[in-house]
Design a protein around this motif. Sequence first.
Motif, PDB file in Angstrom:
ATOM      1  N   LEU A 187      -0.349   2.203   7.485  1.00  0.00           N
ATOM      2  CA  LEU A 187      -1.017   2.055   6.023  1.00  0.00           C
ATOM      3  C   LEU A 187      -0.629   0.530   5.752  1.00  0.00           C
ATOM      4  CD1 LEU A 187      -0.460   5.450   4.156  1.00  0.00           C
ATOM      5  CD2 LEU A 187      -2.737   4.188   4.848  1.00  0.00           C
ATOM      6  N   SER A 188       0.516   0.391   6.076  1.00  0.00           N
ATOM      7  CA  SER A 188       0.984  -1.076   5.917  1.00  0.00           C
ATOM      8  C   SER A 188       0.640  -2.398   6.634  1.00  0.00           C
ATOM      9  CB  SER A 188       2.585  -1.037   5.631  1.00  0.00           C
ATOM     10  OG  SER A 188       2.932  -0.963   6.982  1.00  0.00           O
ATOM     11  N   ASN A 217      -5.763   7.367  -8.733  1.00  0.00           N
ATOM     12  CA  ASN A 217      -5.775   8.784  -8.230  1.00  0.00           C
ATOM     13  C   ASN A 217      -5.891   8.651  -6.487  1.00  0.00           C
ATOM     14  OD1 ASN A 217      -6.162   9.899 -10.711  1.00  0.00           O
ATOM     15  ND2 ASN A 217      -8.249   9.986 -10.691  1.00  0.00           N
ATOM     16  N   GLU A 218      -6.701   7.968  -6.033  1.00  0.00           N
ATOM     17  CA  GLU A 218      -6.685   7.657  -4.662  1.00  0.00           C
ATOM     18  C   GLU A 218      -5.378   7.013  -3.842  1.00  0.00           C
ATOM     19  OE1 GLU A 218     -10.019   6.324  -2.744  1.00  0.00           O
ATOM     20  OE2 GLU A 218     -11.551   7.190  -4.036  1.00  0.00           O
ATOM     21  N   ASP A 219      -4.877   6.027  -4.697  1.00  0.00           N
ATOM     22  CA  ASP A 219      -3.833   5.074  -4.351  1.00  0.00           C
ATOM     23  C   ASP A 219      -2.436   5.899  -4.208  1.00  0.00           C
ATOM     24  OD1 ASP A 219      -5.363   3.105  -3.636  1.00  0.00           O
ATOM     25  OD2 ASP A 219      -4.789   1.768  -5.285  1.00  0.00           O
ATOM     26  N   ALA A 220      -2.300   7.017  -5.206  1.00  0.00           N
ATOM     27  CA  ALA A 220      -1.335   7.668  -5.319  1.00  0.00           C
ATOM     28  C   ALA A 220      -1.398   9.145  -4.770  1.00  0.00           C
ATOM     29  CB  ALA A 220      -0.875   7.750  -6.877  1.00  0.00           C
ATOM     30  N   ARG A 255       0.894  -1.223   0.022  1.00  0.00           N
ATOM     31  CA  ARG A 255       0.037  -0.033   0.234  1.00  0.00           C
ATOM     32  C   ARG A 255       0.922   1.211   0.044  1.00  0.00           C
ATOM     33  NH1 ARG A 255      -4.237   0.555   4.422  1.00  0.00           N
ATOM     34  NH2 ARG A 255      -4.983   2.113   3.081  1.00  0.00           N
ATOM     35  N   VAL A 256       2.085   1.215   0.356  1.00  0.00           N
ATOM     36  CA  VAL A 256       2.986   2.365   0.561  1.00  0.00           C
ATOM     37  C   VAL A 256       3.961   2.461  -0.675  1.00  0.00           C
ATOM     38  CG1 VAL A 256       2.827   2.076   3.051  1.00  0.00           C
ATOM     39  CG2 VAL A 256       5.116   1.026   1.602  1.00  0.00           C
ATOM     40  N   LEU A 257       3.749   1.614  -1.439  1.00  0.00           N
ATOM     41  CA  LEU A 257       4.624   1.454  -2.624  1.00  0.00           C
ATOM     42  C   LEU A 257       4.124   2.945  -3.712  1.00  0.00           C
ATOM     43  CD1 LEU A 257       6.808   0.400  -4.475  1.00  0.00           C
ATOM     44  CD2 LEU A 257       5.087  -1.058  -5.421  1.00  0.00           C
ATOM     45  N   ALA A 258       2.966   3.246  -3.576  1.00  0.00           N
ATOM     46  CA  ALA A 258       2.623   4.257  -4.326  1.00  0.00           C
ATOM     47  C   ALA A 258       2.941   5.491  -4.066  1.00  0.00           C
ATOM     48  CB  ALA A 258       0.972   4.083  -4.587  1.00  0.00           C
ATOM     49  N   VAL A 259       3.579   5.579  -2.954  1.00  0.00           N
ATOM     50  CA  VAL A 259       4.106   6.935  -2.326  1.00  0.00           C
ATOM     51  C   VAL A 259       5.175   7.373  -3.123  1.00  0.00           C
ATOM     52  CG1 VAL A 259       5.063   8.016  -0.223  1.00  0.00           C
ATOM     53  CG2 VAL A 259       2.883   6.619  -0.257  1.00  0.00           C
ATOM     54  N   VAL A 260       5.969   6.241  -3.469  1.00  0.00           N
ATOM     55  CA  VAL A 260       7.358   6.665  -4.213  1.00  0.00           C
ATOM     56  C   VAL A 260       7.051   6.279  -5.667  1.00  0.00           C
ATOM     57  CG1 VAL A 260       8.785   6.338  -2.462  1.00  0.00           C
ATOM     58  CG2 VAL A 260       8.291   4.504  -3.535  1.00  0.00           C
ATOM     59  N   ALA A 261       6.100   5.293  -6.322  1.00  0.00           N
ATOM     60  CA  ALA A 261       5.947   5.075  -7.510  1.00  0.00           C
ATOM     61  C   ALA A 261       4.415   4.591  -7.823  1.00  0.00           C
ATOM     62  CB  ALA A 261       6.591   3.636  -7.860  1.00  0.00           C
ATOM     63  N   PRO A 262       3.788   6.067  -8.211  1.00  0.00           N
ATOM     64  CA  PRO A 262       2.247   6.225  -8.272  1.00  0.00           C
ATOM     65  C   PRO A 262       1.785   5.129  -9.398  1.00  0.00           C
ATOM     66  CG  PRO A 262       3.453   7.944  -9.091  1.00  0.00           C
ATOM     67  CD  PRO A 262       4.506   7.198  -8.415  1.00  0.00           C
ATOM     68  N   GLU A 263       2.511   4.500 -10.217  1.00  0.00           N
ATOM     69  CA  GLU A 263       1.930   3.860 -11.371  1.00  0.00           C
ATOM     70  C   GLU A 263       2.723   2.412 -11.277  1.00  0.00           C
ATOM     71  OE1 GLU A 263       2.037   5.621 -15.235  1.00  0.00           O
ATOM     72  OE2 GLU A 263       0.882   7.384 -14.717  1.00  0.00           O
ATOM     73  N   PHE A 273      -5.859   4.626 -18.124  1.00  0.00           N
ATOM     74  CA  PHE A 273      -5.572   4.391 -19.443  1.00  0.00           C
ATOM     75  C   PHE A 273      -5.448   2.712 -19.845  1.00  0.00           C
ATOM     76  CE2 PHE A 273      -3.238   8.159 -18.008  1.00  0.00           C
ATOM     77  CZ  PHE A 273      -4.006   8.937 -19.154  1.00  0.00           C
ATOM     78  N   GLY A 274      -5.493   1.819 -18.814  1.00  0.00           N
ATOM     79  CA  GLY A 274      -5.542   0.573 -18.842  1.00  0.00           C
ATOM     80  C   GLY A 274      -5.864  -0.249 -17.734  1.00  0.00           C
ATOM     81  N   LYS A 275      -5.143  -1.362 -17.354  1.00  0.00           N
ATOM     82  CA  LYS A 275      -5.652  -2.067 -16.131  1.00  0.00           C
ATOM     83  C   LYS A 275      -4.730  -1.620 -14.910  1.00  0.00           C
ATOM     84  CE  LYS A 275      -6.306  -6.508 -18.602  1.00  0.00           C
ATOM     85  NZ  LYS A 275      -5.713  -7.982 -18.729  1.00  0.00           N
ATOM     86  N   TYR A 276      -5.351  -1.949 -13.871  1.00  0.00           N
ATOM     87  CA  TYR A 276      -4.656  -1.458 -12.391  1.00  0.00           C
ATOM     88  C   TYR A 276      -5.061  -2.428 -11.467  1.00  0.00           C
ATOM     89  CZ  TYR A 276      -3.940   1.497  -8.558  1.00  0.00           C
ATOM     90  OH  TYR A 276      -3.309   1.885  -7.324  1.00  0.00           O
ATOM     91  N   TRP A 277      -3.923  -2.772 -10.783  1.00  0.00           N
ATOM     92  CA  TRP A 277      -4.060  -3.870  -9.749  1.00  0.00           C
ATOM     93  C   TRP A 277      -3.791  -3.459  -8.297  1.00  0.00           C
ATOM     94  CZ3 TRP A 277      -1.155  -3.747 -14.527  1.00  0.00           C
ATOM     95  CH2 TRP A 277      -1.652  -4.837 -15.292  1.00  0.00           C
ATOM     96  N   GLY A 278      -4.095  -2.330  -8.340  1.00  0.00           N
ATOM     97  CA  GLY A 278      -3.818  -1.707  -6.898  1.00  0.00           C
ATOM     98  C   GLY A 278      -4.891  -1.869  -5.989  1.00  0.00           C
TER      99      GLY A 278
END
Length: 232
Positions: free
Chosen positions: A166-167, A124-127, A99-107, A114-119
């Motif tokens: 968060l984690s 928008n929310e996760d990043a 859950r914290v990965l998007a803090v440094v790598a939003p995509e 634009f495509g698939k999302y596995w978050g």
Amino acid sequence: LLVFAGYGLFTAGHPETVVYAAAFALAYVALQLTRVPSTRRARVAVSLLALLAIGAALTAPVSIPSLRAIALSERSIVMTYLTELRDRSVWSLGAQPERVLAVVAPEAYGNDRFGKYWGHSNVNEDASGYAGAAALLLGLLAVTSRPRNRGVALPFASLLLCLVVLSAAGPIGWIVRHAPVLSSSTSGGHRLLLLVNWVVAWLAAVAVARAEDAPNRRVLVGLTAALLAVSI
């Protein structure tokens, strides 16, 4: 200014966001009080809290009708239903360091615009905790450079606490499932990402201010410019 700050805080919108922001604000005030002589500390603390209370009181024309209408809103009904299903909420999934990965790598988990999302939710929310590569790099510089600025302690500690919550890692996972506010958050404290974004920006500002005041200003300004160039 503190009255207006209190007014802005208590009209920030979502109650969960207000609680997180208020907790951080009180921690900041407590930290500043340690710099006040002990003979004046109690009087200053009472004065500060009184000003915040005045700011909160000024929200009455908005907050009181809102509180009366909350129980009648569709959102309240939905949230009541979700609270009854708390065992199925995000906290019940155990440790989630991803859950914290998007803090440094939003995509990192794709992009559902634009495509698939596995978050967890949507990009928008996760990043929402992502303050930008430049801010992250400058924040890292603020934390690791010497001598360490006193202004780094609170935002850095808050950042670590938010990421651990968060984690839901280790014993923290049990605590957040039973702590007030956090335990009733059906999103698993997702709004903490707003605070993460803000404290990262704070750390970045500390790094920029240090570069402007340092004796070896040219070197630090050059390093800051290089970090910004790399991030872009």
